[in-house]
Scaffold this motif. Sequence first.
Motif, PDB file in Angstrom:
ATOM      1  N   LEU A  83       0.855  -1.276   0.047  1.00  0.00           N
ATOM      2  CA  LEU A  83       0.031   0.162  -0.144  1.00  0.00           C
ATOM      3  C   LEU A  83       0.797   1.148   0.077  1.00  0.00           C
ATOM      4  CD1 LEU A  83      -2.924  -1.086   2.489  1.00  0.00           C
ATOM      5  CD2 LEU A  83      -2.933  -1.053   0.081  1.00  0.00           C
ATOM      6  N   GLU A  84       1.984   1.299   0.652  1.00  0.00           N
ATOM      7  CA  GLU A  84       2.862   2.200   0.489  1.00  0.00           C
ATOM      8  C   GLU A  84       3.700   2.797  -0.659  1.00  0.00           C
ATOM      9  OE1 GLU A  84       5.021   1.821   4.325  1.00  0.00           O
ATOM     10  OE2 GLU A  84       3.006   2.672   5.613  1.00  0.00           O
ATOM     11  N   GLN A  85       3.729   1.708  -1.549  1.00  0.00           N
ATOM     12  CA  GLN A  85       4.594   1.762  -2.946  1.00  0.00           C
ATOM     13  C   GLN A  85       4.231   3.279  -3.292  1.00  0.00           C
ATOM     14  OE1 GLN A  85       3.750  -1.691  -5.337  1.00  0.00           O
ATOM     15  NE2 GLN A  85       5.049  -2.929  -4.198  1.00  0.00           N
ATOM     16  N   GLN A  86       5.243   3.664  -4.001  1.00  0.00           N
ATOM     17  CA  GLN A  86       4.988   5.088  -4.504  1.00  0.00           C
ATOM     18  C   GLN A  86       6.009   5.085  -5.949  1.00  0.00           C
ATOM     19  OE1 GLN A  86       3.264   7.739  -3.571  1.00  0.00           O
ATOM     20  NE2 GLN A  86       2.788   6.711  -1.684  1.00  0.00           N
ATOM     21  N   VAL A  95      -2.172   8.785  -9.675  1.00  0.00           N
ATOM     22  CA  VAL A  95      -3.775   8.773  -9.585  1.00  0.00           C
ATOM     23  C   VAL A  95      -4.132   9.658  -8.333  1.00  0.00           C
ATOM     24  CG1 VAL A  95      -3.445   6.393 -10.018  1.00  0.00           C
ATOM     25  CG2 VAL A  95      -3.298   6.845  -7.734  1.00  0.00           C
ATOM     26  N   THR A  96      -5.387  10.135  -8.362  1.00  0.00           N
ATOM     27  CA  THR A  96      -5.859  11.132  -7.402  1.00  0.00           C
ATOM     28  C   THR A  96      -5.956  10.335  -5.948  1.00  0.00           C
ATOM     29  OG1 THR A  96      -8.189  10.476  -7.524  1.00  0.00           O
ATOM     30  CG2 THR A  96      -7.225  12.210  -9.034  1.00  0.00           C
ATOM     31  N   ASP A  97      -5.971  11.055  -4.924  1.00  0.00           N
ATOM     32  CA  ASP A  97      -6.090  10.543  -3.686  1.00  0.00           C
ATOM     33  C   ASP A  97      -7.383   9.597  -3.629  1.00  0.00           C
ATOM     34  OD1 ASP A  97      -3.939  11.759  -2.730  1.00  0.00           O
ATOM     35  OD2 ASP A  97      -4.719  13.390  -1.806  1.00  0.00           O
ATOM     36  N   LYS A  98      -8.592  10.287  -4.018  1.00  0.00           N
ATOM     37  CA  LYS A  98      -9.655   9.313  -4.235  1.00  0.00           C
ATOM     38  C   LYS A  98      -9.455   8.149  -4.770  1.00  0.00           C
ATOM     39  CE  LYS A  98     -14.636   9.610  -5.349  1.00  0.00           C
ATOM     40  NZ  LYS A  98     -15.532  10.493  -5.869  1.00  0.00           N
ATOM     41  N   ASP A  99      -8.947   7.991  -5.892  1.00  0.00           N
ATOM     42  CA  ASP A  99      -8.611   7.037  -6.752  1.00  0.00           C
ATOM     43  C   ASP A  99      -7.585   6.029  -6.056  1.00  0.00           C
ATOM     44  OD1 ASP A  99     -10.254   7.502  -8.735  1.00  0.00           O
ATOM     45  OD2 ASP A  99      -8.712   8.130 -10.179  1.00  0.00           O
ATOM     46  N   ARG A 100      -6.740   6.446  -5.272  1.00  0.00           N
ATOM     47  CA  ARG A 100      -5.836   5.760  -4.507  1.00  0.00           C
ATOM     48  C   ARG A 100      -6.431   4.956  -3.179  1.00  0.00           C
ATOM     49  NH1 ARG A 100      -0.850   4.824  -2.876  1.00  0.00           N
ATOM     50  NH2 ARG A 100       0.654   6.176  -4.004  1.00  0.00           N
ATOM     51  N   GLU A 101      -7.314   5.771  -2.534  1.00  0.00           N
ATOM     52  CA  GLU A 101      -8.239   5.029  -1.552  1.00  0.00           C
ATOM     53  C   GLU A 101      -9.031   3.967  -2.020  1.00  0.00           C
ATOM     54  OE1 GLU A 101     -11.768   6.284   1.436  1.00  0.00           O
ATOM     55  OE2 GLU A 101     -10.265   7.747   0.629  1.00  0.00           O
ATOM     56  N   ALA A 102      -9.605   3.939  -3.280  1.00  0.00           N
ATOM     57  CA  ALA A 102     -10.434   3.251  -4.086  1.00  0.00           C
ATOM     58  C   ALA A 102      -9.666   1.703  -4.148  1.00  0.00           C
ATOM     59  CB  ALA A 102     -11.249   3.673  -5.159  1.00  0.00           C
ATOM     60  N   ILE A 103      -8.395   2.074  -4.678  1.00  0.00           N
ATOM     61  CA  ILE A 103      -7.550   1.046  -5.172  1.00  0.00           C
ATOM     62  C   ILE A 103      -7.188   0.255  -3.921  1.00  0.00           C
ATOM     63  CG2 ILE A 103      -5.177   0.435  -6.076  1.00  0.00           C
ATOM     64  CD1 ILE A 103      -5.751   2.896  -7.877  1.00  0.00           C
ATOM     65  N   GLN A 104      -6.960   1.098  -2.794  1.00  0.00           N
ATOM     66  CA  GLN A 104      -6.290   0.378  -1.573  1.00  0.00           C
ATOM     67  C   GLN A 104      -7.450  -0.314  -1.154  1.00  0.00           C
ATOM     68  OE1 GLN A 104      -4.890   3.791   0.596  1.00  0.00           O
ATOM     69  NE2 GLN A 104      -2.615   3.621   0.077  1.00  0.00           N
ATOM     70  N   ASN A 105      -8.662   0.028  -1.099  1.00  0.00           N
ATOM     71  CA  ASN A 105      -9.633  -0.856  -0.309  1.00  0.00           C
ATOM     72  C   ASN A 105      -9.851  -1.897  -1.158  1.00  0.00           C
ATOM     73  OD1 ASN A 105     -10.278   1.123   1.429  1.00  0.00           O
ATOM     74  ND2 ASN A 105     -12.025   2.057   0.279  1.00  0.00           N
ATOM     75  N   ILE A 106      -9.852  -1.947  -2.672  1.00  0.00           N
ATOM     76  CA  ILE A 106      -9.923  -3.274  -3.367  1.00  0.00           C
ATOM     77  C   ILE A 106      -8.676  -4.293  -2.929  1.00  0.00           C
ATOM     78  CG2 ILE A 106      -9.597  -4.396  -5.546  1.00  0.00           C
ATOM     79  CD1 ILE A 106     -11.033  -1.632  -6.712  1.00  0.00           C
TER      80      ILE A 106
END
Length: 126
Positions: A83-86, A95-106
Motif C-alpha cells: 500500500l505504501e509503494q510510490q 492517481v488522485t487521492d480518491k482513486d488511491r483510496e479506492a484501489i487500496q480498499n480493493i
Amino acid sequence: MFADKLKELRKSKPGLTQEALAKQLGIAKTTYSSYEQGKRQPDYEMLQKIANYFDVTSDYLLGINQTPKDATSREVSDLKRILEQQPLTYEKTPVTDKDREAIQNILIGYFWNKGRHRVEHDNDND
C-alpha cells in the motif's frame, strides 16, 4: 466509518439480510438498521458480538485498522509495503487521492480474502 464497515461486511455474505443478521445478534431489525444508517452505535458487548460474527476485530469495525484477527505479522507487513509503494500511476499520470483510496480498499479486500483462504485451508489440514 462503523456503519459503512458493517454494511460492507453484511453484503459480503450472499443473501444475508438485515433482519436475519439482527436475529443472529439477538436484537431488533430496527436497532440493527440504525447501526448501518449511522444513527446509533452498539455498546461494547454488541460490538464484540458483531466482530465475532464476521470474524474481524472490533478495531477493524471501528476503522482503526484494516487487519482481520487471523492475520499473521508477515501478512500485515506485506500489505503495508504494497500500500505504501510510490508512485502510483495510471498511464504515467499520478492517481488522485480518491482513486488511491479506492484501489487500496480493493487491495485490502483481496489481500485479506486470500489470508482467510489460507486460514481455512490450514484448518482443513488439522
